[in-house]
Design a protein around this motif. Sequence first.
Motif, mmCIF file in Angstrom:
data_model
loop_
_atom_site.group_PDB
_atom_site.id
_atom_site.type_symbol
_atom_site.label_atom_id
_atom_site.label_comp_id
_atom_site.label_asym_id
_atom_site.label_seq_id
_atom_site.Cartn_x
_atom_site.Cartn_y
_atom_site.Cartn_z
ATOM 1 N N ILE A 2 -10.247 -1.960 -1.168
ATOM 2 C CA ILE A 2 -9.736 -1.525 -2.476
ATOM 3 C C ILE A 2 -10.902 -1.343 -3.449
ATOM 4 C CG2 ILE A 2 -8.389 -2.247 -4.491
ATOM 5 C CD1 ILE A 2 -6.385 -3.505 -2.532
ATOM 6 N N GLU A 3 -11.804 -2.347 -3.479
ATOM 7 C CA GLU A 3 -12.953 -2.252 -4.384
ATOM 8 C C GLU A 3 -13.781 -1.017 -4.087
ATOM 9 O OE1 GLU A 3 -15.014 -5.941 -3.885
ATOM 10 O OE2 GLU A 3 -13.330 -7.068 -4.722
ATOM 11 N N ASN A 4 -13.806 -0.625 -2.835
ATOM 12 C CA ASN A 4 -14.642 0.507 -2.462
ATOM 13 C C ASN A 4 -13.899 1.833 -2.488
ATOM 14 O OD1 ASN A 4 -17.534 -0.261 -1.399
ATOM 15 N ND2 ASN A 4 -16.124 -1.964 -1.034
ATOM 16 N N GLY A 5 -12.729 1.813 -3.073
ATOM 17 C CA GLY A 5 -12.033 3.076 -3.281
ATOM 18 C C GLY A 5 -11.368 3.656 -2.056
ATOM 19 N N THR A 6 -11.014 2.809 -1.075
ATOM 20 C CA THR A 6 -10.238 3.322 0.055
ATOM 21 C C THR A 6 -8.963 2.484 0.193
ATOM 22 O OG1 THR A 6 -11.649 1.979 1.492
ATOM 23 C CG2 THR A 6 -12.106 4.339 1.419
ATOM 24 N N PRO A 7 -8.077 2.638 -0.807
ATOM 25 C CA PRO A 7 -6.865 1.811 -0.826
ATOM 26 C C PRO A 7 -5.945 2.031 0.378
ATOM 27 C CG PRO A 7 -6.760 3.510 -2.510
ATOM 28 C CD PRO A 7 -8.151 3.529 -1.971
ATOM 29 N N ASP A 8 -5.913 3.251 0.900
ATOM 30 C CA ASP A 8 -5.048 3.489 2.062
ATOM 31 C C ASP A 8 -5.441 2.589 3.229
ATOM 32 O OD1 ASP A 8 -3.894 5.363 0.551
ATOM 33 O OD2 ASP A 8 -4.281 7.050 1.908
ATOM 34 N N THR A 9 -6.748 2.516 3.465
ATOM 35 C CA THR A 9 -7.233 1.665 4.547
ATOM 36 C C THR A 9 -6.880 0.217 4.255
ATOM 37 O OG1 THR A 9 -9.088 3.179 4.489
ATOM 38 C CG2 THR A 9 -9.225 1.371 6.042
ATOM 39 N N ALA A 10 -6.978 -0.166 2.976
ATOM 40 C CA ALA A 10 -6.630 -1.529 2.584
ATOM 41 C C ALA A 10 -5.165 -1.817 2.900
ATOM 42 C CB ALA A 10 -6.885 -1.721 1.096
ATOM 43 N N ALA A 11 -4.303 -0.885 2.528
ATOM 44 C CA ALA A 11 -2.871 -1.098 2.739
ATOM 45 C C ALA A 11 -2.559 -1.183 4.227
ATOM 46 C CB ALA A 11 -2.074 0.027 2.086
ATOM 47 N N MET A 12 -3.214 -0.330 5.014
ATOM 48 C CA MET A 12 -2.952 -0.380 6.458
ATOM 49 C C MET A 12 -3.440 -1.691 7.060
ATOM 50 S SD MET A 12 -3.395 3.526 7.784
ATOM 51 C CE MET A 12 -4.818 3.994 6.828
ATOM 52 N N ALA A 13 -4.561 -2.204 6.538
ATOM 53 C CA ALA A 13 -5.062 -3.494 7.028
ATOM 54 C C ALA A 13 -4.070 -4.609 6.687
ATOM 55 C CB ALA A 13 -6.430 -3.790 6.422
ATOM 56 N N LEU A 14 -3.523 -4.570 5.465
ATOM 57 C CA LEU A 14 -2.549 -5.590 5.063
ATOM 58 C C LEU A 14 -1.294 -5.510 5.931
ATOM 59 C CD1 LEU A 14 -2.919 -5.222 1.191
ATOM 60 C CD2 LEU A 14 -3.503 -7.259 2.540
ATOM 61 N N ASP A 15 -0.910 -4.291 6.249
ATOM 62 C CA ASP A 15 0.252 -4.085 7.109
ATOM 63 C C ASP A 15 -0.005 -4.714 8.492
ATOM 64 O OD1 ASP A 15 2.623 -3.148 8.190
ATOM 65 O OD2 ASP A 15 1.863 -1.137 8.572
ATOM 66 N N ARG A 16 -1.195 -4.467 9.016
ATOM 67 C CA ARG A 16 -1.528 -5.046 10.327
ATOM 68 C C ARG A 16 -1.550 -6.564 10.256
ATOM 69 N NH1 ARG A 16 -4.718 -0.522 11.197
ATOM 70 N NH2 ARG A 16 -6.504 -1.393 10.123
ATOM 71 N N ALA A 17 -2.096 -7.102 9.159
ATOM 72 C CA ALA A 17 -2.126 -8.559 9.005
ATOM 73 C C ALA A 17 -0.699 -9.101 8.969
ATOM 74 C CB ALA A 17 -2.875 -8.935 7.733
ATOM 75 N N GLY A 18 0.187 -8.375 8.274
ATOM 76 C CA GLY A 18 1.587 -8.784 8.218
ATOM 77 C C GLY A 18 2.197 -8.856 9.604
ATOM 78 N N LYS A 19 1.910 -7.839 10.419
ATOM 79 C CA LYS A 19 2.455 -7.827 11.777
ATOM 80 C C LYS A 19 1.956 -9.013 12.583
ATOM 81 C CE LYS A 19 3.238 -2.900 12.396
ATOM 82 N NZ LYS A 19 2.154 -1.996 11.968
ATOM 83 N N LEU A 20 0.678 -9.363 12.369
ATOM 84 C CA LEU A 20 0.102 -10.485 13.116
ATOM 85 C C LEU A 20 0.846 -11.782 12.842
ATOM 86 C CD1 LEU A 20 -3.782 -10.338 12.803
ATOM 87 C CD2 LEU A 20 -2.326 -9.646 14.692
ATOM 88 N N ILE A 21 1.189 -11.976 11.575
ATOM 89 C CA ILE A 21 1.652 -13.296 11.139
ATOM 90 C C ILE A 21 3.178 -13.386 11.103
ATOM 91 C CG2 ILE A 21 1.743 -12.879 8.630
ATOM 92 C CD1 ILE A 21 -0.230 -15.770 9.986
#
Length: 329
Positions: free
Chosen positions: A122-141
């Motif tokens: 997010i800080e580096n201006g790629t929020p889409d990648t951030a959101a997809m990472a959060l989604d993957r983390a959600g799936k993990l847990i």
Amino acid sequence: MKYNLGTVVVLLSALKCYPAWREHVVVVLYYLLCNSCYIFSLKTSFMKWKPDYDSAASEYAKAAVAFKNAKQYDQAKDAYLREAESHQNNRAAYEQAGMMLKEMQQLGEAVLLIEKASMMFIENGTPDTAAMALDRAGKLIENVNLNKAVELYQQAASVFENEERLRQSVELLGKVSRLLVRSRRLDEAAVSLLKEKNMYKEIENYPTCFKKTIAQVLVQLHRNDYVAADKCVRESYSIPGFNGSEDAIALEQLLEGFDEQDQDQVSAICNSPLFKYMDNDYAKLALSLRVPGGGVKKSPASPQEAAGTTGKAASHAAEDDDEYSSGLC
Ligand SMILES: *[C@@H]1O[C@H](CO)[C@@H](O)[C@H](O)[C@H]1NC(C)=O
């Protein structure tokens, strides 16, 4: 290749005297441990006396992949973390380190690292990648910690929403609502479903709004809030195509059955394909829905009789002064 750990340790401590080399030495050791023969590729780096973090990072990356392929996840994680640290901007490496922790079933730590990565995205201006990472983390847990998964999906949904990527956002909200239902956080589920429905309205996906109305009604009836459930249905009549749809007809029958404490009618609707083939969490809500008053039908001659026991009396009173302001529908 066999290697002697003692030798490795001696080698490491000997080279401690040359801090400038340290990054590279660790990489060499990784390769030794990886049974690799890339050492020669480092020899130009050894000529330099200053630490070269960029090339160190890329060597760590290679080492990490080698470890990963060898299923040595702990070492792979360390290599990814070293890669991330030697290369200021390496968010992906943090995420990869997280994935290694996942392989080791250390899910809590895995999620922490992926969250760290997503903040950096997010800080580096790629929020889409951030959101997809959060989604993957959600799936993990998801299977071990529902509340954490809800939190991650909510974060991901709002990142997408801020980017006006409503389709991606609403998909994540869908997961949020379902998991809230699964963990019986029905008040929050009602709020989340309303948000979902409004977003589907905004992107003009009307048939899905109808399905969301069914989910809303099930949640509200489980909360024992007939008035809110009824309001959700009334409100949907403003959506094109709702009036006369099978969803509207079934919902009217469901509300009527609930209002008249007719368990047979409610069960018949809740067992119909329309309800049975919803997402599992909602189908379960439907199957477990019980009318108030233990299924003793209200006598049509004395409609007030059972009202006091159902909480409906209070609800009806609230309806008078608070017709459209509850905010849940
Ligand atoms: C639904 O449509 C019918 C006729 O098509 C109309 O009489 C009725 O008022 C409509 N209901 C609502 C709630 O808009």
